[in-house]
Design a protein around this motif. Structure first.
Motif, short mmCIF file in Angstrom:
data_model
loop_
_atom_site.label_atom_id
_atom_site.label_comp_id
_atom_site.label_asym_id
_atom_site.label_seq_id
_atom_site.Cartn_x
_atom_site.Cartn_y
_atom_site.Cartn_z
N TYR B 26 80.73 22.13 46.00
CA TYR B 26 80.48 22.70 44.67
C TYR B 26 80.64 24.20 44.80
O TYR B 26 80.16 24.78 45.77
CB TYR B 26 79.05 22.33 44.23
CG TYR B 26 78.71 22.74 42.83
CD1 TYR B 26 79.08 21.93 41.75
CD2 TYR B 26 78.01 23.91 42.57
CE1 TYR B 26 78.76 22.29 40.46
CE2 TYR B 26 77.70 24.27 41.27
CZ TYR B 26 78.07 23.46 40.22
OH TYR B 26 77.75 23.82 38.94
N PRO B 27 81.30 24.84 43.85
CA PRO B 27 81.56 26.28 44.01
C PRO B 27 80.28 27.12 44.04
O PRO B 27 79.36 26.87 43.25
CB PRO B 27 82.38 26.63 42.76
CG PRO B 27 82.89 25.33 42.23
CD PRO B 27 81.88 24.30 42.62
N ILE B 28 80.22 28.04 44.95
CA ILE B 28 79.15 29.05 44.93
C ILE B 28 79.63 30.24 45.77
O ILE B 28 80.20 30.07 46.84
CB ILE B 28 77.80 28.49 45.47
CG1 ILE B 28 76.70 29.57 45.41
CG2 ILE B 28 77.92 27.95 46.88
CD1 ILE B 28 75.30 29.06 45.73
N THR B 29 79.41 31.43 45.24
CA THR B 29 79.74 32.66 45.94
C THR B 29 78.72 32.86 47.06
O THR B 29 77.53 32.59 46.82
CB THR B 29 79.68 33.85 44.96
OG1 THR B 29 80.49 33.51 43.83
CG2 THR B 29 80.19 35.13 45.59
N PRO B 30 79.06 33.26 48.26
CA PRO B 30 80.37 33.77 48.69
C PRO B 30 81.16 32.80 49.55
O PRO B 30 81.69 33.19 50.58
CB PRO B 30 79.95 34.99 49.51
CG PRO B 30 78.63 34.56 50.15
CD PRO B 30 78.00 33.56 49.24
N GLN B 31 81.26 31.53 49.13
CA GLN B 31 82.04 30.61 49.96
C GLN B 31 83.02 29.76 49.14
O GLN B 31 83.57 28.79 49.66
CB GLN B 31 81.12 29.72 50.80
CG GLN B 31 80.22 28.79 50.03
CD GLN B 31 80.91 27.53 49.53
OE1 GLN B 31 81.46 26.77 50.32
NE2 GLN B 31 80.90 27.33 48.22
N ALA B 53 82.28 18.22 43.43
CA ALA B 53 81.19 17.41 42.89
C ALA B 53 80.55 18.13 41.71
O ALA B 53 80.82 19.29 41.45
CB ALA B 53 80.15 17.15 43.98
N GLU B 54 79.65 17.43 41.02
CA GLU B 54 78.97 18.01 39.87
C GLU B 54 77.80 18.88 40.28
O GLU B 54 77.23 19.59 39.45
CB GLU B 54 78.52 16.92 38.89
CG GLU B 54 77.48 15.94 39.43
CD GLU B 54 78.10 14.72 40.11
OE1 GLU B 54 79.22 14.86 40.66
OE2 GLU B 54 77.47 13.66 40.10
N SER B 55 77.41 18.81 41.54
CA SER B 55 76.30 19.63 42.02
C SER B 55 76.27 19.51 43.55
O SER B 55 76.91 18.64 44.12
CB SER B 55 74.96 19.13 41.47
OG SER B 55 74.65 17.87 42.02
N GLU B 56 75.50 20.40 44.17
CA GLU B 56 75.33 20.28 45.61
C GLU B 56 74.55 19.01 45.96
O GLU B 56 74.73 18.44 47.03
CB GLU B 56 74.60 21.50 46.17
CG GLU B 56 75.42 22.79 46.17
CD GLU B 56 75.31 23.57 44.87
OE1 GLU B 56 74.77 23.03 43.89
OE2 GLU B 56 75.78 24.73 44.84
N VAL B 57 73.67 18.60 45.05
CA VAL B 57 72.91 17.36 45.27
C VAL B 57 73.88 16.19 45.37
O VAL B 57 73.81 15.36 46.28
CB VAL B 57 71.89 17.13 44.14
CG1 VAL B 57 71.20 15.79 44.30
CG2 VAL B 57 70.86 18.25 44.11
N SER B 79 73.41 29.68 50.42
CA SER B 79 71.96 29.46 50.45
C SER B 79 71.32 28.64 49.31
O SER B 79 70.69 27.62 49.59
CB SER B 79 71.28 30.81 50.59
OG SER B 79 71.83 31.48 51.72
N PRO B 80 71.44 29.07 48.03
CA PRO B 80 70.78 28.26 46.99
C PRO B 80 71.32 26.84 46.94
O PRO B 80 70.57 25.89 46.72
CB PRO B 80 71.11 29.02 45.70
CG PRO B 80 71.46 30.39 46.12
CD PRO B 80 72.11 30.25 47.47
N GLY B 81 72.60 26.71 47.17
CA GLY B 81 73.22 25.38 47.17
C GLY B 81 72.76 24.54 48.34
O GLY B 81 72.56 23.33 48.22
N VAL B 82 72.58 25.20 49.48
CA VAL B 82 72.11 24.47 50.66
C VAL B 82 70.66 24.03 50.46
O VAL B 82 70.26 22.96 50.92
CB VAL B 82 72.28 25.31 51.94
CG1 VAL B 82 71.73 24.58 53.16
CG2 VAL B 82 73.75 25.64 52.17
N SER B 83 69.88 24.84 49.75
CA SER B 83 68.52 24.41 49.41
C SER B 83 68.56 23.09 48.64
O SER B 83 67.77 22.19 48.89
CB SER B 83 67.82 25.47 48.56
OG SER B 83 67.53 26.60 49.33
N LEU B 84 69.50 23.00 47.71
CA LEU B 84 69.62 21.76 46.92
C LEU B 84 70.00 20.56 47.80
O LEU B 84 69.75 19.42 47.43
CB LEU B 84 70.66 21.93 45.83
CG LEU B 84 70.19 22.64 44.57
CD1 LEU B 84 71.37 22.91 43.64
CD2 LEU B 84 69.16 21.81 43.84
#
Lengths: 258, 354
Positions: B26-31, B53-57, B79-84
């Motif tokens: 799932y897209p998230i800066t900075p990756q 995907a529709e989310s990191e979950v 980070s925030p995505g990995v938390s999910l």
């Protein structure tokens, strides 16, 4: 005719499907899960696809589906069964993949995954057991609990003003171009059992066409959660659940192609 | 083949070359370059499944499903995505599914910043999800290692049937460096006996689960996992020592920060202070003994991180109080400079702390 020769005649007219594992189920007597499991096993046997089928079990009463249906199975986190099914199907596109999910799993915590799996048109079969309550955790309110219906977390009945309305997610996914076949069935009467089986069979067969997601809701009872006898619960289901969740096909392949 | 490339792109290219079968992200800066690069390159090169995907979950659960088939599967996020993803990682660890998860860290907590940080050390190394589990955690320091560790990660993931995390950061993901890639490997179907790929008549059905209702069985599963983690601790410790032989002081740092600390050590040596750098490469398993082995020869340790002080707890555990351990850290997306690290070191020495 002697007794010995009578015994030799094959009189068996009903037997356990090979794919249904010979074990005690944990389901309450009278619950629809056992019938639904059996239908899946019968269809897998009849289509001869046991070697090519992978199931995904949810969190909820049917979390142990892998102990009963003898195909390779992946148990998913709560709500994520259709994402897990997506992962499997994408790397094994030639296999049959189905998820088996309850209402809390599919229509509450997993709503996002359900919608997007259907919207992508993943070539999987989603079997959705809707009994209007959280069975495994002891009778709490589900997204599909009817208005005024009592549960342990809506003890005075579901008040739609504060608790929202029962979610007709099956009608919702039928709107998505990614779904190919959407139907609502039940397993509480012999005729319905036969129709549900036919639907499940289609749901598996259609996977080979790669035309999109097949989605089968099975409205079921939860006599324990509803605090009724099995017979009462089926009667109540007929009168109340089916009034809100009418049985029948919601989207047929021809509709998609038209 | 040598190329000049961003860390994120090197990561993606390495996954193509290692013959990875599927990526769910799932897209998230900075990756976001990872998914973008794969979307451009992967399918046509190797047929790797690349799915936004529709989310990191959802992504981590797609990884769970696909990894259960024994394929080489991976995801990346920040980070925030990995938390999910933490719930899914816990399930993956419990079900013992091999896969690669890359965290290109950004500053937190919360939505934080898109600038680089190392503040997910605890989450990665100590288990960010529920239950007693470990990932193997590798911390690359160069774009070259962003590529090399992809290969290593899959080797370790399948060797131990365990999730592997590459813990990197936004600076390493975004910066361009020279990278020499390994040869393209064929995608392969591994012959594994535990996978959910469809049950042949020769075996009973396989199922992947992390549910064990009976406590004695659940404890048995835990004991098995702990034995595996012990084995990993015995066999998979990786680290780098730079100018440590004659050092009076050692700087401990991981990832990109270790390179900045190497520059600081060089500056210190120009001033006559003998400084070395110890870089843990595997953060789990952590090189406790290897750090401890220096304690007889040094006066103290400066631990430098882009966080409020996380790895320092493991450094302190390593030295068992035998030498002082001080800390210099920057937070919120600030990358420390060699000069400020040297300044911190000199201050601690002058103050009698080191």
């Amino acid at each position: 005719m002697s007794v010995e020769s009578l015994e030799k005649i094959d009189t068996k007219v009903f037997e356990r499907p090979t794919t249904l594992i010979d074990t005690e189920m944990h389901y309450c007597p009278g619950c629809g899960h056992g019938v639904a499991h059996r239908l899946i096993a019968e269809v897998i046997d009849e289509l001869g696809i046991v070697e090519d089928t992978i199931g995904v079990a949810p969190v909820g009463c049917s979390v142990f589906a892998y102990n009963y249906i003898g195909v390779d199975f992946s148990q998913a986190a709560h709500g994520r069964a259709s994402a897990v099914a997506t992962g499997i199907k994408r790397v094994l596109p030639e296999k049959y993949v189905f998820s088996y999910q309850g209402d809390g799993d599919l229509a509450a915590i997993g709503t996002g995954e359900t919608i997007h799996t259907c919207n992508r048109g993943e070539n999987v079969l989603i079997i959705f057991i809707n009994n209007g309550i959280y069975g495994m955790t002891g009778g709490q309110m589900a997204p599909t609990t009817l208005p005024s219906m009592k549960s342990t977390t809506s003890p005075f009945g579901r008040d739609t003003k504060s608790m929202g309305f029962p979610l007709k997610i099956t009608e919702l996914v039928a709107q998505l171009p990614g779904t190919y076949y959407v139907t609502r069935q039940s397993v509480h009467k012999p005729l319905n059992v036969r129709r549900a089986k036919k639907a499940i069979q289609k749901g598996f067969e259609y996977q080979k066409l790669n035309k999109g997601t097949c989605f089968i809701e099975i409205v079921s009872n939860c006599n324990s959660g509803w605090k009724m006898s099995p017979v009462e619960s089926n009667k109540w289901m007929d009168e109340h659940m089916l009034a809100y969740y009418p049985l029948g096909d919601i989207k047929l392949p021809n509709d998609t192609e038209a | 083949m040598i190329k000049l490339m961003k860390g994120n792109e090197a990561l993606a290219e390495a996954a193509i070359r290692v013959g990875a079968d599927a990526y769910f992200g799932y897209p998230i800066t900075p990756q976001s370059e990872v998914l973008e690069y794969l979307a451009r390159e992967a399918e046509q090169k190797t047929g790797m499944v690349v799915l936004q995907a529709e989310s990191e979950v959802a992504a981590i659960n797609m990884v769970y499903g696909a990894a259960g088939t024994g394929k080489k599967v991976w995801t990346s996020s920040s980070s925030p995505g990995v938390s999910l993803m933490q719930e899914g990682i816990s399930y993956i660890a419990s079900a013992e599914l091999p896969c690669l998860i890359v965290n290109v860290q950004r500053g937190g907590p919360g939505l934080g910043t898109i600038q680089p940080a190392q503040s997910d050390y605890f989450q990665s190394v100590k288990g960010g999800g529920h239950g007693d589990y470990r990932m193997i955690v590798l911390a690359p320091a160069t774009v070259q290692e962003m590529s090399d560790f992809v290969k290593l990660s899959f080797e370790l993931a399948f060797k131990y049937r365990n999730p592997v995390m590459m813990l990197t950061d936004g600076a390493l993901g975004q910066m361009m460096e020279k990278v020499e890639f390994f040869e393209q490997q064929e995608r392969e179907t591994l012959d594994l006996d535990w996978t959910t790929v469809g049950k042949p008549p020769t075996r009973s059905h396989n199922f992947i689960t992390s549910l064990h209702i009976k406590p004695d069985k659940m404890e048995e599963v835990n004991i098995h996992l702990q034995k595996k983690y012990k084995l990993i601790e015995e066999n998979e410790i990786r680290y780098e020592e730079i100018m440590c032989e004659d050092a009076d002081y050692i700087i401990t740092a991981f990832g990109l920060v270790a390179r900045i600390c190497t520059k600081a050590a060089e500056l210190a040596r120009e001033k006559g202070i003998k400084v070395g750098v110890f870089r843990p490469i595997s953060l789990f398993p952590f090189p406790y003994e290897q750090i401890k082995s220096h304690t007889g020869k040094i006066k103290g340790i400066l631990d430098v991180e882009m966080n409020a002080g996380q790895m320092i707890e493991d450094v302190k555990l390593s030295v068992e109080g035998k030498v002082p351990v001080e800390f210099h850290g920057r937070m919120g997306g600030i990358v420390p400079t060699p000069d400020e690290i040297l300044e911190a070191l000199e201050k601690y020495i002058a103050g009698g702390k080191l």
